[in-house]
Design an enzyme around this catalytic site. Structure first.
Site, mmCIF file in Angstrom:
data_model
loop_
_atom_site.group_PDB
_atom_site.id
_atom_site.type_symbol
_atom_site.label_atom_id
_atom_site.label_comp_id
_atom_site.label_asym_id
_atom_site.label_seq_id
_atom_site.Cartn_x
_atom_site.Cartn_y
_atom_site.Cartn_z
ATOM 1 N N HIS A 192 -0.435 -60.892 -7.043
ATOM 2 C CA HIS A 192 -1.516 -60.756 -6.069
ATOM 3 C C HIS A 192 -2.461 -61.958 -5.975
ATOM 4 O O HIS A 192 -3.210 -62.095 -5.001
ATOM 5 C CB HIS A 192 -2.327 -59.499 -6.381
ATOM 6 C CG HIS A 192 -2.699 -58.677 -5.178
ATOM 7 N ND1 HIS A 192 -3.035 -59.244 -3.959
ATOM 8 C CD2 HIS A 192 -2.787 -57.338 -4.997
ATOM 9 C CE1 HIS A 192 -3.326 -58.272 -3.101
ATOM 10 N NE2 HIS A 192 -3.175 -57.109 -3.694
ATOM 11 N N TYR A 238 -13.126 -47.390 -3.551
ATOM 12 C CA TYR A 238 -12.813 -48.730 -3.013
ATOM 13 C C TYR A 238 -11.718 -48.562 -1.974
ATOM 14 O O TYR A 238 -10.660 -48.017 -2.262
ATOM 15 C CB TYR A 238 -12.307 -49.572 -4.181
ATOM 16 C CG TYR A 238 -11.908 -51.013 -3.925
ATOM 17 C CD1 TYR A 238 -12.573 -52.058 -4.566
ATOM 18 C CD2 TYR A 238 -10.810 -51.344 -3.119
ATOM 19 C CE1 TYR A 238 -12.180 -53.384 -4.392
ATOM 20 C CE2 TYR A 238 -10.426 -52.660 -2.931
ATOM 21 C CZ TYR A 238 -11.111 -53.678 -3.572
ATOM 22 O OH TYR A 238 -10.720 -54.996 -3.409
ATOM 23 N N SER A 288 -9.508 -51.038 0.412
ATOM 24 C CA SER A 288 -9.268 -52.458 0.652
ATOM 25 C C SER A 288 -9.276 -52.753 2.156
ATOM 26 O O SER A 288 -8.649 -52.056 2.938
ATOM 27 C CB SER A 288 -7.914 -52.829 0.053
ATOM 28 O OG SER A 288 -7.690 -54.195 0.207
ATOM 29 N N THR A 295 -10.306 -60.232 1.056
ATOM 30 C CA THR A 295 -10.554 -58.817 1.361
ATOM 31 C C THR A 295 -12.031 -58.513 1.157
ATOM 32 O O THR A 295 -12.742 -59.267 0.493
ATOM 33 C CB THR A 295 -9.751 -57.891 0.415
ATOM 34 O OG1 THR A 295 -10.091 -58.224 -0.930
ATOM 35 C CG2 THR A 295 -8.261 -58.016 0.633
#
Ligand code: BUJ
Length: 653
Positions: free
Chosen positions: A369, A483, A485, A496
């Site tokens: 990532h 959360y 994204s 993001t």
């Protein structure tokens, strides 16, 4: 300086990347865009730094539902002091720094650091997966056919991208107006310095493509303290992993053309037929280790022999990693276990992406990532899926070439010292311990989907997010830090933003839906609408870079560099809201079968979800210290039924 240096590195890699040009046949490309790939990149808008007062206000709004009134009052005072004092001067510094670095965004550097400085294993903690739908033609799901086709389609994409023939990524708000030939014809003649402005005027939002050069030939290399992203586009070979063995063969020839599909098929068949027993200590496990541990072992491996150094170089510079699994996952849980982690003797988690193809043709992307986000990976995913369907390079009747694959395929062998073998065994124990703890459950609910919710004039995403809040409240009586994204790729080097979807509105609505609530049908309907309205507003804000998470993160990083911890960051409420209990991300694309990721904290949930036309679905992960994924799914189904019940009754009235 550090960020300038990084920018220079990026710029020079990008130049090298573009210099890879060669005339090839049209079958080597997936498209030939009239608008060059990077046409809009130069004039993309810059990610805004929100006003400090907005960030403070938004932060407090997100804190309200998760804190008790007393704790909230204390946090409010801390935030007000920060806004007037320390926050103000830090923000001025951030603005000044941002003005000096117009080539990038204020979040890019700190975000790379966040990923690359983390010493945690990248498996479960960072790498997500996305699974492809099966090919509708069953015979194309044969492991050899599917893997040959994905390799060729990925190479077509790589060449298309490198030669600037890939359509720029654009989010069309009004596709009828801008997703047209005439728009493209005008846009291509616009100077690059204003092309993005032209597009935006037409409600077409070009997305940042700076991450794309790290799709291919890229690896995260472990280093003590901070890993490094390495891209070596001179690599023309593919890395194939199977049963603890690592193989390479060329997929691009010396002229820059894609090697013939028949040769690729022959080489893959050769690897699939290789019966060499699994080694006692498969190195792949190391890529799942703590990053400092792996960095030390890797140095030992490289220092052992020139051969080892060469092997590592071959792995790092390979176009990508193809994992040929000997498994046939059956059902969603099995799929997530296989694709999110699987047998590490069939993996190299450090590669920018791995394509995993199982015996039954199930295929996924598992990606590292740090280098990039969902937008770039989804492009790879969608383009390869489309190309494999429309123009498969090999078919079930194709014959592999009769060249001798043993000449082209290299089985990489490492000289492993006993200390390294021991480290691999420890890595394997750690891996088994961590992965076996993961609980997984998935469910597709067929009773309603986007179509129904749209007739109710309710945002589908708001219903999904609300249902997570409802289920969590029903199970724990609490509001968990949440959360969602949200991409900020509409800005240069955007990454993001966090959409804080737990709001006062979702809390009120979730309470009204509790079994013992006396709220009337109309009251519940009104609350659902309020949730949708606030969610729409938060979605727009996050996508425009107007959240609070990244701004406070950048200010905290700046303060930390000066050895300071302003009270706002020392406040337990800040840690509390950043201990993400409900970590969520959504995806809906025609090529996607499913996807998933692990929780980000031991007592949290990893919630991948989708809202399709006539169904909604989720893929949930948990650890033993938290709510159980299956219990959460069961509760979620009840919440979906209750929401649908209220909506259908009030829709008819
Ligand atoms: O937010 C970020 O900066 C990156 C996030 C991090 N996190 C995953 C922790 C939220 N990364 C992403 O959002 C990328 C995730 C890519 C995988 C998304 C999976 C969505 C799956 C939907 C399908 C589920 C349907 C199952 C039906 C049975």
């Amino acid at each position: 300086l550090r960020s300038n240096l990084r920018c220079l590195q990026v710029a020079s890699s990008w130049r090298a990347f573009q210099s890879f040009r060669k005339s090839s046949t049209s079958s080597d490309y997936i498209q030939d865009s009239i608008v060059p790939t990077m046409h809009f990149q130069h004039s993309l808008p810059r990610l805004p730094i929100p006003k400090l007062s907005y960030t403070c206000r938004r932060y407090l709004k997100s804190q309200e539902p998760v804190l008790t009134p007393e704790v909230y009052a204390a946090t409010k005072k801390i935030v007000q002091d920060f806004e007037k004092g320390e926050g103000n001067s830090l923000n001025s510094q951030l603005i000044a720094q941002n003005k000096r670095n117009k080539h990038t965004s204020y979040i890019s550097g700190p975000w790379f650091d966040m990923y690359l400085e983390s010493r945690a294993s990248i498996v479960l903690n960072f790498n997500p997966y996305m699974a492809y739908k099966f090919d509708e033609r069953p015979e194309y799901n044969d492991q050899l056919i599917r893997s040959s086709n994905i390799v060729v389609s990925a190479m077509r994409l790589m060449k298309t991208l490198r030669e600037g023939k890939l359509e720029p990524e654009v989010y069309h708000l009004n596709p009828k107006k801008s997703d047209t030939e005439s728009f493209r014809k005008i846009a291509r003649w616009m100077p690059q310095s204003i092309a993005a402005y032209y597009a935006i005027l037409n409600k077409a939002f070009p997305l940042d493509m700076s991450q794309y050069f790290r799709l291919f030939n890229s690896t995260r290399v472990p280093q003590i303290g901070r890993d490094e992203l390495v891209t070596d586009d001179s690599g023309r070979h593919l890395l194939v992993v199977r049963n603890g063995h690592y193989y390479t063969f060329d997929v691009i020839d010396q002229d820059g053309s894609i090697v013939s599909p028949a040769d690729i098929q022959a080489n893959l068949q050769y690897i699939l037929n290789d019966n060499t027993p699994r080694p006692d200590a498969p190195v792949g496990y190391l890529t799942a280790e703590n990053r400092d541990v792996w960095a030390n072992v890797r140095t030992k491996i490289v220092d052992t022999s020139e051969n080892n150094a060469q092997v590592m170089k071959m792995i790092d510079s390979a176009v990508f990693c193809l994992c040929l699994d000997d498994t046939s996952p059956d059902g969603p849980e099995d799929m997530t276990r296989n694709m999110l982690y699987g047998d590490a003797a069939y993996r190299w988690f450090d590669k920018s992406f791995q394509i995993i193809v199982c015996k039954n043709g199930l295929m996924s992307v598992n990606f590292e990532h740090a280098w990039g986000d969902g937008v770039a990976v989804l492009r790879l995913f969608n383009e390869t899926f489309k190309d494999m369907n429309e123009r498969p390079a090999v078919s079930p009747s194709s014959q592999p070439s009769n060249t001798d694959p043993s000449q082209g395929v290299n089985r990489l062998t490492l000289d492993l010292e006993p200390g390294v073998s021991n480290a691999i065994n420890t890595a394997r124990d750690n891996y088994e311990a961590a992965t076996s703890k993961l609980c997984i459950d998935a469910y597709q609910h067929m009773d309603f989907g986007k179509n129904f919710l749209k007739t109710c004039k309710i945002s589908p995403d708001s219903v999904m997010q609300l249902s997570f809040q409802m289920a969590y409240l029903r199970m724990t009586g609490q509001v968990g830090a949440t959360y969602e994204s949200c991409s900020t790729a509409a800005f240069k080097h955007g990454r993001t933003e966090t959409l804080r979807s737990a709001t006062q509105e979702t809390t009120r609505c979730s309470q009204a839906f509790l079994k013992d609530s006396s709220a009337s049908l109309e009251e519940k309907r009104r609350l659902l609408q309020e949730c949708s309205d606030i969610h729409n507003q938060l979605t727009k804000e996050a996508a425009m870079g107007q959240g609070w998470d990244r701004h406070l993160f950048a200010l905290r990083t700046l303060a930390a560099k000066e050895g300071k911890t302003p009270a706002i960051f020392a406040d337990p409420a800040y840690s509390f809201i950043n201990h993400i209990i409900l970590s969520t991300s959504t995806l809906s694309a025609p090529a996607v079968l499913a996807g998933g990721f692990a929780p980000v904290v031991p007592n949290g949930l990893g919630i991948g979800y989708t809202a399709l036309d006539d169904s909604v679905g989720c893929n949930i992960t948990s650890y033993p210290d938290s709510l159980n994924a299956s219990d959460f799914v069961a509760c979620l189904i009840d919440c979906w039924k209750d929401i649908q019940d209220v909506l259908s009754k009030t829709n008819k009235q």
